[in-house]
Design a protein around this motif. Structure first.
Motif, mmCIF file in Angstrom:
data_model
loop_
_atom_site.group_PDB
_atom_site.id
_atom_site.type_symbol
_atom_site.label_atom_id
_atom_site.label_comp_id
_atom_site.label_asym_id
_atom_site.label_seq_id
_atom_site.Cartn_x
_atom_site.Cartn_y
_atom_site.Cartn_z
ATOM 1 N N TYR A 95 4.164 -7.271 3.800
ATOM 2 C CA TYR A 95 2.957 -7.066 4.535
ATOM 3 C C TYR A 95 3.110 -7.144 6.094
ATOM 4 O O TYR A 95 2.745 -6.073 6.645
ATOM 5 C CB TYR A 95 2.093 -8.577 4.195
ATOM 6 N N THR A 96 3.854 -8.141 6.939
ATOM 7 C CA THR A 96 3.649 -7.884 8.077
ATOM 8 C C THR A 96 4.910 -8.402 8.730
ATOM 9 O O THR A 96 5.612 -9.462 7.910
ATOM 10 C CB THR A 96 2.679 -8.656 8.844
ATOM 11 N N SER B 98 -5.799 -0.304 1.395
ATOM 12 C CA SER B 98 -4.998 -1.404 1.791
ATOM 13 C C SER B 98 -4.417 -2.285 0.454
ATOM 14 O O SER B 98 -3.321 -2.639 0.550
ATOM 15 C CB SER B 98 -6.004 -2.378 2.735
ATOM 16 N N TYR C 5 -5.544 -11.689 7.909
ATOM 17 C CA TYR C 5 -4.223 -11.596 8.298
ATOM 18 C C TYR C 5 -3.218 -13.064 8.435
ATOM 19 O O TYR C 5 -2.263 -13.202 8.057
ATOM 20 C CB TYR C 5 -4.272 -11.057 9.361
ATOM 21 N N VAL D 78 -7.033 -5.392 4.527
ATOM 22 C CA VAL D 78 -5.726 -6.176 4.607
ATOM 23 C C VAL D 78 -4.858 -5.294 5.508
ATOM 24 O O VAL D 78 -4.039 -5.866 6.487
ATOM 25 C CB VAL D 78 -5.060 -6.221 3.395
ATOM 26 N N LEU E 212 4.571 -11.417 -0.251
ATOM 27 C CA LEU E 212 3.998 -12.205 0.873
ATOM 28 C C LEU E 212 4.962 -13.468 0.976
ATOM 29 O O LEU E 212 4.339 -14.141 1.779
ATOM 30 C CB LEU E 212 2.640 -12.634 0.368
ATOM 31 N N LEU F 242 -0.441 -2.964 -0.493
ATOM 32 C CA LEU F 242 -0.040 -4.460 -1.193
ATOM 33 C C LEU F 242 0.538 -4.542 -2.282
ATOM 34 O O LEU F 242 1.668 -4.842 -2.539
ATOM 35 C CB LEU F 242 -1.099 -5.331 -0.769
ATOM 36 N N LEU G 172 -2.403 -14.588 5.397
ATOM 37 C CA LEU G 172 -1.372 -13.690 4.246
ATOM 38 C C LEU G 172 -0.098 -13.547 5.280
ATOM 39 O O LEU G 172 0.891 -13.313 4.501
ATOM 40 C CB LEU G 172 -1.881 -12.301 4.264
#
Length: 500
Positions: A360-361, A324, A292, A315, A340, A328, A295
């Motif tokens: 992703y996040t 996962s 994590y 991921v 990313l 992505l 990424l």
């Protein structure tokens, strides 16, 4: 005529004693200038004649072109096509190392990125596979016997020899229109559009060796800082491959004590004299634990590859490794160049910091965090070999166990079709342990945000051919209906992430 010894020079009449008759100063100056110009012309012609004569004493006919280049030189530097089309996926030949025994467990990684009738290459096996070859898998070849080569690494495997020779055996297939040979492992996921973009920056007619190093310093120290690590994948241009094939078998014996195939190829590159051109998007993933942190703060480079995915956590939490990666890849396919890509900005009305790793996040901090900290990866992992807390080949910062010292974290929930040249992604708040969230008052507004929606201009691949700069974002609204809206665009002049 010379001036008398006792002559006194008058600065207003410096040359009067030289003249038989008096003249006016402007006329004198004009005459002198004409003479001076004539002398300069004669001297220039003489010097040019001498220079041409003396230079050509040691130049032969082939050397003259170096001084007087033709308008269409044979060799050109830089990213020039010279009438050729741009590099595309058909110009790449993949050589993937695998084994007949483990292919059924590993093939799911290759099948994520392989496209039949589009991608070219083979997985190279140690022997003929048992049973029927899966229709979803890439085609295979069986490597030649390598029992005649020396292998003297006590803690390694002889398969390193076979894998090192994949580039040679791929080259000797003699396939047409190959510009690049790309090596990788059967547990490597390539992001091929970004790979094409990276290789397209380089002149394939020159000798290039492109790849990345290990994330764990201990690995770089043991193996090398100056080789491309094979699991993360590396690319060799056709002219370099032709030279490598000539010396490779000798290198394998000369570097018999080397552990891996990539080390042996690196030794050959040292003999040829071609250094590795490092690209930050090739990821060896020589780390263990949770990927994590890396990424979520991806370097400013296109995502090209991920390796060692069996040795890190999935991921996305709550999903299998493959599911996962499928998620992505789904975001990557919506906007490959932006996958990313990291950006961050501030909500100055609430003193919030928002960090986005596109596709992703998202991280929301209920405070203003410096840009230096925001671009630094959380250490959610340990080193590859010794499982230590350090060192790494990039900066890290600690991820506190205290929820009040951590951002509120969101993971990709969905990707919507692009509209008007923009992609829409939504990120849902992740709760690791219900009831274990921060109870401070200043965290409450952030915890009330359930989704972060991100609108981004479709990424222009030409961006990677320009001077690198992280893109900018703005928070459009704070927490309307439990949603924060973030827009990502290119930065304006004088725009920076600078808190008050």
């Amino acid at each position: 005529m010379s001036p008398p010894p006792d002559a006194t020079l008058n600065p207003l009449q410096p040359l009067k004693f030289l003249l038989p008759i008096p003249i006016k100063l402007p006329e004198l100056f004009s005459s002198l200038m004409k003479g001076f110009v004539a002398i300069c012309i004669v001297a220039s012609i003489s010097l040019l004649s001498f220079s041409t004569f003396s230079t050509r004493q040691w130049l032969d006919s082939s050397d003259i072109d170096l001084i007087n280049p033709s308008p269409n030189p044979t060799i050109q530097l830089g990213n020039t096509n010279n009438g050729e089309d741009n590099t595309n996926i058909s110009h790449i030949l993949f050589g993937i190392s695998g084994s007949a025994k483990t292919w059924d467990q590993r093939r799911q990684y290759s099948e994520l990125w392989w496209s039949h009738n589009v991608t070219r290459g083979f997985v190279w096996l140690d022997k003929e596979p048992a049973g029927t070859w899966p229709a979803t898998s890439l085609p295979y070849r069986v490597s030649a016997n390598t029992s005649q080569f020396k292998y003297e690494c006590s803690y390694g495997l002889r398969s390193a020899i076979r894998i090192a020779r994949i580039v040679k055996e791929s080259f000797e297939l003699g396939l047409d229109n190959v510009r690049w040979f790309v090596m990788g492992d059967d547990d490597t996921v390539f992001f091929t559009e970004n790979l094409v973009g990276v290789l397209g920056k380089y002149d394939h007619r020159q000798m290039y060796y492109v790849g990345g190093v290990s994330e764990s310093v201990e690995q770089d120290v043991i193996h090398s800082y100056t080789m491309a690590y094979g699991g993360g994948g590396f690319a060799i241009s056709y002219p370099l491959a032709a030279e490598l094939v000539r010396v490779l078998d000798g290198c394998i014996d000369r570097y018999a004590e080397f552990y891996g195939s990539d080390q042996k190829i690196g030794g050959c590159m040292s003999e040829i004299g071609v250094p590795v051109t490092k690209e930050l998007g090739f990821h060896q993933v020589d780390i263990r634990g949770d990927l994590y942190g890396l990424l979520a703060a991806h370097p400013l480079a296109p995502l090209v590859s991920l390796h060692h995915l069996d040795y890190v956590q999935p991921v996305f939490p709550g999903l299998t490794r493959i599911d996962s990666l499928k998620k992505l890849v789904q975001a990557y396919k919506a906007d490959s160049g932006r996958a990313l890509q990291h950006t961050f900005c501030y909500d100055l009305l609430r003193n919030w910091s928002v960090s986005v790793s596109w596709g992703y996040t998202v991280q929301v901090y209920p405070l203003l965090v410096t840009a230096k900290d925001l671009e630094t990866a959380f250490q959610t992992f340990v080193t590859w070999r010794s499982w230590s807390q350090e060192p790494f080949a990039f900066n890290t910062r600690a991820m506190s166990l205290d929820p009040c010292q951590r951002p509120v974290i969101y993971f990709l929930d969905r990707v919507e079709n692009a509209e008007s040249g923009r992609t829409q992604t939504s990120y849902k708040r992740f709760v690791a342990k219900p009831g274990k969230e921060c109870g401070h008052e200043d965290y409450a507004p952030a915890l009330a945000v359930n989704f972060v929606n991100v609108s981004a201009a479709e990424f222009d691949p030409a961006t990677w051919t320009k001077a690198p700069r992280r893109q900018c974002c703005e928070i459009v609204n704070s927490d309307k209906n439990g949603v924060v809206q973030v827009n990502i665009n290119g930065c304006n002049r004088w725009e920076s992430v600078t808190p008050p």
